[in-house]
Design a protein around this motif. Structure first.
Motif, PDB file in Angstrom:
ATOM      1  N   ARG A  38      22.633 -23.024  39.380  1.00 58.02           N
ATOM      2  CA  ARG A  38      22.114 -21.710  39.000  1.00 58.02           C
ATOM      3  C   ARG A  38      22.767 -20.649  39.890  1.00 58.02           C
ATOM      4  O   ARG A  38      22.768 -20.778  41.120  1.00 58.02           O
ATOM      5  N   THR A  94      29.014 -11.485  35.748  1.00 55.56           N
ATOM      6  CA  THR A  94      27.989 -12.420  35.295  1.00 55.56           C
ATOM      7  C   THR A  94      28.352 -13.029  33.953  1.00 55.56           C
ATOM      8  O   THR A  94      28.247 -14.245  33.754  1.00 55.56           O
ATOM      9  N   ARG A  95      28.798 -12.205  33.030  1.00 51.76           N
ATOM     10  CA  ARG A  95      29.187 -12.710  31.713  1.00 51.76           C
ATOM     11  C   ARG A  95      30.388 -13.646  31.812  1.00 51.76           C
ATOM     12  O   ARG A  95      30.416 -14.721  31.181  1.00 51.76           O
ATOM     13  N   SER A 145      29.325 -16.924  33.357  1.00 50.52           N
ATOM     14  CA  SER A 145      28.476 -17.666  32.432  1.00 50.52           C
ATOM     15  C   SER A 145      29.314 -18.384  31.374  1.00 50.52           C
ATOM     16  O   SER A 145      29.090 -19.563  31.088  1.00 50.52           O
ATOM     17  N   ASP A 146      30.267 -17.685  30.802  1.00 45.70           N
ATOM     18  CA  ASP A 146      31.118 -18.296  29.780  1.00 45.70           C
ATOM     19  C   ASP A 146      31.880 -19.491  30.338  1.00 45.70           C
ATOM     20  O   ASP A 146      32.045 -20.515  29.663  1.00 45.70           O
ATOM     21  N   ALA A 181      28.869 -22.419  31.683  1.00 46.31           N
ATOM     22  CA  ALA A 181      27.820 -22.943  30.805  1.00 46.31           C
ATOM     23  C   ALA A 181      28.073 -24.383  30.356  1.00 46.31           C
ATOM     24  O   ALA A 181      27.133 -25.190  30.330  1.00 46.31           O
ATOM     25  N   LEU A 220      23.870 -22.261  34.909  1.00 48.21           N
ATOM     26  CA  LEU A 220      23.369 -21.039  34.288  1.00 48.21           C
ATOM     27  C   LEU A 220      23.618 -19.856  35.221  1.00 48.21           C
ATOM     28  O   LEU A 220      23.287 -19.917  36.404  1.00 48.21           O
ATOM     29  N   VAL A 221      24.185 -18.802  34.672  1.00 49.24           N
ATOM     30  CA  VAL A 221      24.498 -17.605  35.453  1.00 49.24           C
ATOM     31  C   VAL A 221      23.806 -16.415  34.797  1.00 49.24           C
ATOM     32  O   VAL A 221      24.041 -16.129  33.617  1.00 49.24           O
ATOM     33  N   ASN A 222      22.955 -15.739  35.539  1.00 51.52           N
ATOM     34  CA  ASN A 222      22.200 -14.618  34.995  1.00 51.52           C
ATOM     35  C   ASN A 222      22.103 -13.485  36.011  1.00 51.52           C
ATOM     36  O   ASN A 222      22.457 -13.640  37.183  1.00 51.52           O
ATOM     37  N   HIS A 247      21.629 -17.895  29.431  1.00 55.11           N
ATOM     38  CA  HIS A 247      23.002 -17.829  29.926  1.00 55.11           C
ATOM     39  C   HIS A 247      23.535 -16.402  29.795  1.00 55.11           C
ATOM     40  O   HIS A 247      23.484 -15.814  28.713  1.00 55.11           O
ATOM     41  N   GLY A 248      24.029 -15.841  30.886  1.00 51.04           N
ATOM     42  CA  GLY A 248      24.688 -14.539  30.832  1.00 51.04           C
ATOM     43  C   GLY A 248      23.778 -13.382  30.504  1.00 51.04           C
ATOM     44  O   GLY A 248      24.242 -12.341  30.026  1.00 51.04           O
TER      45      GLY A 248
END
Length: 259
Positions: free
Chosen positions: A134, A164-165, A168-169, A172, A177-179, A244-245
């Protein structure tokens, strides 16, 4: 709700004060072992004395490659793994857009964006290899609310949105999980510092200026750091399994854009 953080190992940057410290305490209360990273050794020592918590303070300058290496390396030495990264270090200055230098912008990005990126790059291989991880980035809501006086802060924070996006890509498929959490006005020493110049100019007390700003939030108050930390703990946990993201705004309803 059982968050399943027992046995997990977390790194929290900016962990010696404010929202970062609250995140350290929240994760530790849920059973995680936590490495609190900051630059003030006295404050880190205080955090390390949190009753009943497994917390290690790590003094490191995350504006440098060496500092990021030190933070992750010390965590691995202490716990032999890293499952969670909460990026919370860094605060940008302010200044009128017509008076800013490019150095002001560079300084804002150095810790808030470059530091976040470097730390993520260093922990991601361990998370991917484990098939679980995470990363929670914290970047103020000013990222989507630029004004004539907050451009350094706004640019640094919107850069973290993009980071973050992208992370996440990439991560994932590996169970990482990246938020993002975007706090609004929060009762920290940083908020008091930002209110200082206006209070001085108006001949008022900082607390009065801060209270007035808080009253203008739709919720009628500012956030407490622990309210942000509780969301960070959720995003760091097994209970968060399909987010995610995403960007979560904790601003008491102040954000005007929709959705």
């Amino acid at each position: 709700m059982e968050l399943g953080l027992g046995g997990r190992v977390a790194i929290v940057t900016g962990g010696s004060r404010g929202i970062g410290r609250a995140c350290v305490e929240a994760l530790a209360a849920e059973g995680a072992s936590v490495c609190a990273v900051g630059r003030d050794e006295d404050l880190l020592a205080e955090v390390g004395r949190t009753p009943g918590a497994d917390v290690v303070g790590i003094a490191a300058d995350l504006t440098t490659e060496q500092g990021c290496d030190r933070a992750v390396g010390r965590c691995l030495e202490a716990f032999e793994r890293v499952d969670i990264l909460v990026n919370c270090a860094g605060a940008a200055g302010a200044g009128n857009v017509l008076e800013l230098s490019t150095a002001d912008i560079d300084s804002a990005l150095l810790l808030k964006f470059h530091g976040y990126l470097r730390m993520a790059q260093r922990v991601a291989p361990y998370m991917a290899a484990a098939g679980w991880g995470r990363i929670v980035n914290i970047a103020g809501a000013a990222g989507t609310s630029p004004t004539a006086d907050n451009l350094p802060t706004s640019l640094a924070n919107i850069a973290v949105h993009n980071l973050t996006r992208s992370l996440s890509d990439e991560l994932a498929p590996f169970g990482v999980l990246v938020n993002l959490i975007c706090p609004g006005l929060t009762l920290t020493d940083r908020a008091r510092t930002l209110c200082g110049p206006l209070a001085k100019a108006q001949g008022r007390e900082v607390d009065d200026v801060l209270a007035e700003a808080a009253a203008g939030v739709p919720a009628g108050r500012a956030a407490n750091p622990d309210e942000v930390a509780r969301v960070a703990a959720f995003l760091s946990s097994d209970a968060c399994s399909y987010m995610h993201g995403s960007a979560i705004y904790l601003d008491g309803g102040a954000r005007r854009a929709t959705p």
